[in-house]
Design an enzyme around this catalytic site. Sequence first.
Site, PDB file in Angstrom:
ATOM      1  CE  LYS A 168     -13.105   7.601 -18.248  1.00  0.00           C
ATOM      2  NZ  LYS A 168     -13.418   8.849 -17.573  1.00  0.00           N
ATOM      3  CE1 TYR A 182     -16.841  11.198 -15.834  1.00  0.00           C
ATOM      4  CE2 TYR A 182     -16.432  11.117 -13.482  1.00  0.00           C
ATOM      5  CZ  TYR A 182     -16.776  10.484 -14.658  1.00  0.00           C
ATOM      6  OH  TYR A 182     -17.043   9.144 -14.651  1.00  0.00           O
ATOM      7  CG  ASP A 204     -10.117  15.603 -14.681  1.00  0.00           C
ATOM      8  OD1 ASP A 204      -9.414  15.055 -15.559  1.00  0.00           O
ATOM      9  OD2 ASP A 204     -11.110  15.049 -14.170  1.00  0.00           O
ATOM     10  NE  ARG A 237      -2.896   0.422   3.367  1.00  0.00           N
ATOM     11  CZ  ARG A 237      -2.217   0.643   4.494  1.00  0.00           C
ATOM     12  NH1 ARG A 237      -1.500   1.745   4.638  1.00  0.00           N
ATOM     13  NH2 ARG A 237      -2.247  -0.233   5.485  1.00  0.00           N
TER      14      ARG A 237
END
Length: 387
Positions: free
Chosen positions: A200, A103, A175, A51
């Site tokens: 994407k 978004y 973004d 992690r």
Amino acid sequence: MSTDTHIETALIHGGFDFDAATGAVNVPIYQTSTYRQEELNRPVNGWEYSRTGNPTRAVLEKTVSVLEGGEAGFAFASGMAAITAVLMLFKAGDKILVSRNVYGGTFRLLDKVFKNFNLNYELVDTGDPALLEQKITSDVRAVYVETPTNPLMEITDLRKVAELARKHGILSIVDNTFMTPYLQRPLDFGIDIVVHSATKYLGGHSDLIAGIAVTSKESGLAERLAFIQNSTGGVLQPFDSFLLLRGIKTLGVRMDRHVENAEKIAEFLSDHPAVTNVYYPGLESFSGYRLNASQARNGGAMLSFELQPGYDVKKFFSSLRVFALAESLGGVESLACHPASMTHASIPADIRERLGITDRLIRLSPGIEHADSLVGDLESALNASRG
Ligand SMILES: *Cc1c(COP(=O)(O)O)cnc(C)c1O
């Protein structure tokens, strides 16, 4: 490692050249949760627990940091996990100014999750710097921008946002999912943090969910974001890190074709009688064309358009043969979507209409197929959708 500054080269060599132990040209998938320590408090090369850090993920994080020109990169299990981690830099009572038409998932996160923790937001037209500056009250701690916005392709001046944020001592966050560092590098203009849905274009093959955040050197936020990433734990897994690295290598050649196809489609749609507005930053007739050209390599590959009244939106979608009706974007295959009922469904209808996301609006993510196949598909669907 290569210090060549061409991004096409950095896509391949920016984070990794070869594996020292074997000469392998790809980073091994370190599918491990933990690491054996030599003795108390002596982890090997600093690896303790995956992690906190994993060698495969670390190569990805280095690569995206180089590509965006930042200090440190962070890989998350989704774009939303990356955005969540970045929002955790703030505290109750803080307010964030957010691009209208942000978004839908980001809006939902702010409106339905973070608002419960008293982290406030306001949707503003970040394309209007004077208005934006007026909105910077003493509780405002950041400006959060998408440019172009989804799905209307509104353009925000990144240099102005960075300048305003500096002047008022607040953070600027972009973004950059729609453009990717291949077409636009917000940190070069003084922006503090870039986030991505790597699902994407960065991944590019519609085969994984992933998110990225990159901090600028000037922001000095690397350590805090690393702390949040480790504390909240939404990290990207080793195999997905490998897949994403593999996708990133071809980002340049893919984007070139995506953009070429988008340009041809935008030209075609602009001349078609079934179409009213075409929203594409690469069209010289588009309102944001010049501003976008001043900060991005070209108009990108996403575009939207509105059908004329008298044409049937439903028939249009059911007549498509090459374009798939689907959420998401940025993959090698062409996708079409209906923002009002899909990506932006979580935005209340009245707000949506006010923002210009009408029921007649169609968004396209052209893939890398032959342009003639895509234009031909749109042409027959437009003809089939007539009255
Ligand atoms: C898809 C998307 C997101 C969310 O990313 P996920 O990987 O789906 O969590 C955030 N911002 C933009 C612009 C997107 O297109």
